[in-house]
Design a protein around this motif. Structure first.
Motif, PDB file in Angstrom:
ATOM      1  N   PRO A  21      78.887 124.297  29.905  1.00  0.00           N
ATOM      2  CA  PRO A  21      79.104 123.842  31.285  1.00  0.00           C
ATOM      3  C   PRO A  21      79.276 122.328  31.425  1.00  0.00           C
ATOM      4  CG  PRO A  21      77.433 125.537  31.233  1.00  0.00           C
ATOM      5  CD  PRO A  21      77.709 125.185  29.807  1.00  0.00           C
ATOM      6  N   PRO A  22      78.407 121.471  30.823  1.00  0.00           N
ATOM      7  CA  PRO A  22      78.655 120.029  30.981  1.00  0.00           C
ATOM      8  C   PRO A  22      79.951 119.569  30.314  1.00  0.00           C
ATOM      9  CG  PRO A  22      76.808 120.422  29.484  1.00  0.00           C
ATOM     10  CD  PRO A  22      77.123 121.721  30.135  1.00  0.00           C
ATOM     11  N   LEU A  23      80.330 120.193  29.202  1.00  0.00           N
ATOM     12  CA  LEU A  23      81.585 119.811  28.551  1.00  0.00           C
ATOM     13  C   LEU A  23      82.781 120.192  29.410  1.00  0.00           C
ATOM     14  CD1 LEU A  23      82.988 118.633  26.092  1.00  0.00           C
ATOM     15  CD2 LEU A  23      82.962 120.936  25.064  1.00  0.00           C
ATOM     16  N   VAL A  24      82.752 121.374  30.012  1.00  0.00           N
ATOM     17  CA  VAL A  24      83.843 121.791  30.900  1.00  0.00           C
ATOM     18  C   VAL A  24      83.931 120.860  32.099  1.00  0.00           C
ATOM     19  CG1 VAL A  24      84.625 123.628  32.447  1.00  0.00           C
ATOM     20  CG2 VAL A  24      83.770 124.195  30.156  1.00  0.00           C
ATOM     21  N   LEU A  25      82.780 120.478  32.650  1.00  0.00           N
ATOM     22  CA  LEU A  25      82.783 119.552  33.778  1.00  0.00           C
ATOM     23  C   LEU A  25      83.382 118.209  33.377  1.00  0.00           C
ATOM     24  CD1 LEU A  25      81.957 118.815  36.679  1.00  0.00           C
ATOM     25  CD2 LEU A  25      79.692 118.201  35.788  1.00  0.00           C
ATOM     26  N   LEU A  26      83.004 117.714  32.202  1.00  0.00           N
ATOM     27  CA  LEU A  26      83.542 116.444  31.717  1.00  0.00           C
ATOM     28  C   LEU A  26      85.064 116.502  31.580  1.00  0.00           C
ATOM     29  CD1 LEU A  26      83.051 113.594  30.501  1.00  0.00           C
ATOM     30  CD2 LEU A  26      82.781 114.729  28.278  1.00  0.00           C
ATOM     31  N   MET A  27      85.558 117.554  30.965  1.00  0.00           N
ATOM     32  CA  MET A  27      86.999 117.682  30.788  1.00  0.00           C
ATOM     33  C   MET A  27      87.715 117.828  32.131  1.00  0.00           C
ATOM     34  SD  MET A  27      86.922 120.269  27.494  1.00  0.00           S
ATOM     35  CE  MET A  27      88.694 120.494  27.530  1.00  0.00           C
ATOM     36  N   GLY A  28      87.122 118.536  33.055  1.00  0.00           N
ATOM     37  CA  GLY A  28      87.738 118.703  34.372  1.00  0.00           C
ATOM     38  C   GLY A  28      87.854 117.400  35.122  1.00  0.00           C
ATOM     39  N   ILE A  29      86.787 116.575  35.073  1.00  0.00           N
ATOM     40  CA  ILE A  29      86.832 115.280  35.760  1.00  0.00           C
ATOM     41  C   ILE A  29      87.914 114.386  35.160  1.00  0.00           C
ATOM     42  CG2 ILE A  29      85.518 113.156  36.179  1.00  0.00           C
ATOM     43  CD1 ILE A  29      82.997 114.901  36.386  1.00  0.00           C
TER      44      ILE A  29
END
Length: 381
Positions: A21-29
């Motif tokens: 989840p934090p990696l997906v959020l990072l990539m999305g931002i």
């Protein structure tokens, strides 16, 4: 328990996926910030990444995401001309947010470890009181389950045991009033007395008297230590399987839920509690009455604590134990088997209360094994 459940949910085939989840959020931002151009900069939102990691991951993983967020922020921000950069102010925000996330993760992990440690202590305490019983112990086929109430996650005073002896096999199932270590200590005292008296005493009424005396002695000891257990009592069912009559069972009911005799041909309610709970016997005179009840070779004795009968659904209706057992046996007589019967009641209570148990819950079932040698000969072998 919640921590263990979350750790299981965040695992796939035995491997942790809490970092996803934090990696997906990072990539999305990063993608949104680069795609929207100078008119809509959201790179500063990257401060959320270590915060999400702090809620899901360990300290070192959270630290890694905090550093990765800083590096990613610098890399993305330098893509833009000077006039469109977020600048050092937001860089400081991301840095401080990452540091706070690491501290929060460390505090969360420490608290969860302490919670698990306390739960392990509670489980060890319960297992000390409810000792494991060997299969087909003392000529009885048995099955039992204990469910802790989910409201306080505290240990309670439910107890059960089987004691073989030269005068037959004795069974004790009960519930100490109250919760916490005081209730567990009382249960342990009663079980200790039962294991000795159940072995040595020939008369079941004498075993019942010994339990009453033990409760008074225990309360006196606790009071001498400055405790407040003067009103502690326990409801219980004491059973005796006499060797001279394999088609009968002796019963003393200390104000407990009456046992159910469950067989392929139906369900019977055995005598209710005509004795006061253990610890209140001084309010009456005479010895505890012992009932001798006929018991079929294929009948199982089902005993529960009030966590079963007082389980409520959303409408406030109590769990209809007898009705549900009757319905189950009518649908499949093989459910009179102790293991299947206990499993059926356990699942029914959990389903009825939707997993929200208001009290510790114990379900225990026993049935004579056919074709076994008398207990006395087995003990001497």
């Amino acid at each position: 328990m919640e921590y263990r459940h979350r750790r299981q949910v965040l695992r796939v085939r035995g491997h942790s996926v809490a970092w996803v989840p934090p990696l997906v959020l990072l990539m999305g931002i990063v993608l949104v910030d680069l795609e929207t151009g100078e008119g809509f900069r959201i790179v500063s939102w990257i401060v959320l990444v270590p915060g999400i990691a702090a809620a899901l991951c360990g300290v070192w993983t959270t630290t890694g995401f905090a550093l990765l967020s800083l590096v990613t922020y610098v890399g993305v921000d330098t893509v833009y001309p000077d006039q469109y950069r977020a600048g050092t102010t937001d860089f400081a925000l991301v840095a401080v947010g990452g540091a706070l996330a690491v501290l929060a993760s460390a505090a969360r992990v420490r608290q969860e470890r302490q919670s698990l440690h306390m739960q392990d202590i509670a489980e060890t305490t319960r297992r000390t009181v409810l000792r494991p019983l060997p299969p087909d112990w003392a000529g009885l086929e048995h099955a039992g389950v204990y469910l802790a109430a989910d409201s306080d996650a505290r240990v309670g005073g439910d107890f059960y045991d089987i004691q073989p002896g030269p005068h037959g096999t004795r069974v004790l199932v009960g519930d100490v009033q109250g919760k916490g270590l005081g209730a567990v200590e009382t249960a342990a005292a009663l079980l200790g007395t039962f294991r000795e008296a159940g072995y040595h005493e020939a008369d079941l009424a004498t075993v019942a008297e010994r339990l009453e005396v033990r409760m008074h002695r225990h309360r006196g000891h606790v009071a001498a230590l400055g405790g407040n257990d003067s009103d502690r009592f326990a409801t219980a069912v004491l059973l005796g399987f006499p060797e001279d009559d394999p088609d009968a069972v002796e019963l003393v009911n200390f104000g407990h839920e009456p046992p159910l005799a469950v067989g392929p041909h139906g369900v019977r309610v055995l005598p209710c509690g005509d004795c006061l709970p253990i610890g209140l016997g001084d309010l009456t005179e005479g010895r505890p009455p012992v009932h001798r009840v006929r018991l079929g070779r294929d009948e199982t004795l089902l005993m529960v604590t009030d966590g079963v009968t007082e389980a409520r659904d959303r409408a406030g209706e109590f769990y209809p134990l007898t009705r549900e057992v009757v319905r189950a046996i009518a649908a499949d007589p093989r459910r009179a088997d102790p293991k299947r019967l206990v499993r059926r009641v356990r699942d029914g209570v959990v389903r009825h209360s939707q997993g929200h148990l208001g009290d510790d819950t114990t379900v225990f079932a026993v049935r004579r094994l056919s074709g076994n040698a008398p207990v006395r000969r087995r003990l001497q072998a």
